[in-house]
Design a protein around this motif. Structure first.
Motif, PDB file in Angstrom:
ATOM      1  N   ALA A  69       3.062  -0.446   3.378  1.00 25.25           N
ATOM      2  CA  ALA A  69       3.861   0.513   2.604  1.00 25.25           C
ATOM      3  C   ALA A  69       2.991   1.133   1.527  1.00 25.25           C
ATOM      4  N   ILE A  70       3.278   2.381   1.206  1.00 21.64           N
ATOM      5  CA  ILE A  70       2.505   3.102   0.197  1.00 21.64           C
ATOM      6  C   ILE A  70       3.426   3.597  -0.907  1.00 21.64           C
ATOM      7  N   TYR A  71       3.027   3.301  -2.135  1.00 17.01           N
ATOM      8  CA  TYR A  71       3.710   3.807  -3.325  1.00 17.01           C
ATOM      9  C   TYR A  71       2.978   5.066  -3.768  1.00 17.01           C
ATOM     10  N   VAL A  72       3.667   6.202  -3.728  1.00 20.59           N
ATOM     11  CA  VAL A  72       3.063   7.490  -4.069  1.00 20.59           C
ATOM     12  C   VAL A  72       3.254   7.740  -5.559  1.00 20.59           C
ATOM     13  N   ALA A  73       2.136   7.695  -6.296  1.00 22.83           N
ATOM     14  CA  ALA A  73       2.192   7.840  -7.755  1.00 22.83           C
ATOM     15  C   ALA A  73       1.209   8.898  -8.243  1.00 22.83           C
ATOM     16  N   VAL A  74       0.960   9.904  -7.415  1.00 22.93           N
ATOM     17  CA  VAL A  74       0.113  11.030  -7.804  1.00 22.93           C
ATOM     18  C   VAL A  74       0.966  12.020  -8.613  1.00 22.93           C
ATOM     19  N   PRO A  75       0.348  13.031  -9.245  1.00 26.30           N
ATOM     20  CA  PRO A  75       1.150  14.044  -9.947  1.00 26.30           C
ATOM     21  C   PRO A  75       2.208  14.684  -9.037  1.00 26.30           C
ATOM     22  N   HIS A  76       3.263  15.201  -9.635  1.00 26.83           N
ATOM     23  CA  HIS A  76       4.424  15.729  -8.906  1.00 26.83           C
ATOM     24  C   HIS A  76       4.045  16.649  -7.749  1.00 26.83           C
ATOM     25  N   THR A  77       3.094  17.540  -8.004  1.00 33.97           N
ATOM     26  CA  THR A  77       2.753  18.550  -7.004  1.00 33.97           C
ATOM     27  C   THR A  77       2.080  17.965  -5.767  1.00 33.97           C
ATOM     28  N   GLY A  78       1.659  16.721  -5.841  1.00 33.32           N
ATOM     29  CA  GLY A  78       1.029  16.090  -4.692  1.00 33.32           C
ATOM     30  C   GLY A  78       1.948  15.209  -3.881  1.00 33.32           C
ATOM     31  N   HIS A  79       3.177  15.055  -4.314  1.00 36.69           N
ATOM     32  CA  HIS A  79       4.091  14.128  -3.646  1.00 36.69           C
ATOM     33  C   HIS A  79       4.324  14.476  -2.186  1.00 36.69           C
ATOM     34  N   GLU A  80       4.582  15.743  -1.915  1.00 37.79           N
ATOM     35  CA  GLU A  80       4.886  16.120  -0.531  1.00 37.79           C
ATOM     36  C   GLU A  80       3.701  15.841   0.390  1.00 37.79           C
ATOM     37  N   GLU A  81       2.522  16.301   0.032  1.00 37.98           N
ATOM     38  CA  GLU A  81       1.358  16.159   0.902  1.00 37.98           C
ATOM     39  C   GLU A  81       1.017  14.690   1.152  1.00 37.98           C
TER      40      GLU A  81
END
Length: 327
Positions: A69-81
């Motif tokens: 599993a991956i926790y996505v904690a990049v800036p908002h604009t990178g969430h989708e990619e």
């Protein structure tokens, strides 16, 4: 699914560090990998949190066979990619709030997860805290009757630096997406999707919203008042009023202080709930529970509600005139 959920974290910021610390409180989860835009950042995070597998780039993290599993904690604009990359690799995803910049991105993320049959959930961590579970149970049991009004605010002093991400339009900055999503989600948890919205904002020098308030109207006749600010620490309180009584929450997002139930006959009751760690581990525990049960979505934070919340945020931004580059 393995007995222990093996986590990877995409991003190395403050929230990523807090999540890494809280994972240590779970016996059935472990942090095994981190992904960052640079080797230096990945190594620094890995050294700080004892993470052996350190990837440059989020594609490499998604391709890591040791990660469940991956926790996505990049800036908002990178969430989708980053989320789409992880889903394409078959990794379960816990994506930090705001789930995306807008509802269109959210729709693509949800569609991708459902098409691939891969787990996806918004990291609305406060929803899994004991006090919010307890509040939902009280309301569902009819203790305060039918909800007539809900008032909630979230405001903090974040940064006055125009280059900071919270003030940068190119990174999806502004009070609404960074902090306002909390009260919007809180209102959604109890009242669902509003039928009418009236919103107002004060603009920061960079063009994002420094302060936003909105009134929601519902077919039931209930109303909700939400407010948020990134340049002032507000009371951070909430009140839920029903036909039989009221619940006042002193610190609704954190839950360390007691809430108070007041009934129409004057009866009062202090409501105290346990708390351990920073609270972020509980959303990870929910991901683990869902994966072991074969569930592709969480019933506590379902994808349809995440999409509804993002549509509400879009409507608020439309009313306050906040658009991001590329929209």
């Amino acid at each position: 699914m393995a007995e222990r959920i093996r986590w990877g974290i995409a991003g190395t910021g403050v929230i990523a560090a807090a999540f890494a610390e809280d994972l240590r409180l779970l016996d059935d989860a472990e942090l095994v990998a981190v992904g960052s835009r640079s080797q230096q950042s990945a190594d620094r995070f890995g050294d700080a949190h004892d993470v052996a597998r350190r990837h440059v780039g989020y594609d490499a993290l998604a391709a890591d066979p040791e990660v469940d599993a991956i926790y996505v904690a990049v800036p908002h604009t990178g969430h989708e990619e980053v989320t789409l990359t992880a889903l394409a690799a078959g990794k379960a995803v816990l994506c930090e709030k705001p789930f995306a910049i807008n509802a269109a991105q959210t729709e693509r993320m949800v569609a991708a997860a459902r098409a691939a049959g891969v787990f996806l959930m918004e990291a609305m961590w406060v929803r899994f805290l004991p006090h919010q579970i307890g509040l939902r149970e009280l309301v569902a049991a009819g203790r305060i009757g039918e909800i007539r009004s809900l008032i909630v605010d979230r405001g903090e002093v974040l940064s006055a630096d125009p280059a900071h991400r919270v003030l940068d339009p190119a990174l999806g900055g502004g009070a609404l997406l960074d902090l306002g999503i909390y009260p919007v989600s809180f209102a959604s948890m109890f009242l669902g999707t509003p039928d009418r919205i009236a919103a107002f904002a004060t603009e920061a020098a960079t063009g994002v919203d420094a302060q936003t308030s909105a009134v929601f109207g519902y077919q039931s006749g209930a109303q909700a008042l939400i407010s948020t600010a990134l340049d002032a620490r507000t009371a951070n309180t909430a009140s839920i009023t029903g036909t039989k009584g009221r619940i006042d929450i002193v610190d609704w997002a954190d839950g360390r202080l007691p809430a108070k139930l007041t009934l129409l006959d004057g009866t009062t009751q202090n409501l105290e709930f346990p708390r351990e760690g920073k609270g972020l581990r509980l959303q990870a525990a929910e991901v683990g529970r869902c994966l072991r049960a074969g569930e592709k979505e969480s019933p506590v934070m379902p994808l349809d509600e995440t999409l509804s919340i993002m549509r509400t945020l879009d409507l608020i931004r439309e009313q306050i005139g906040l658009r991001y580059p590329g929209e």
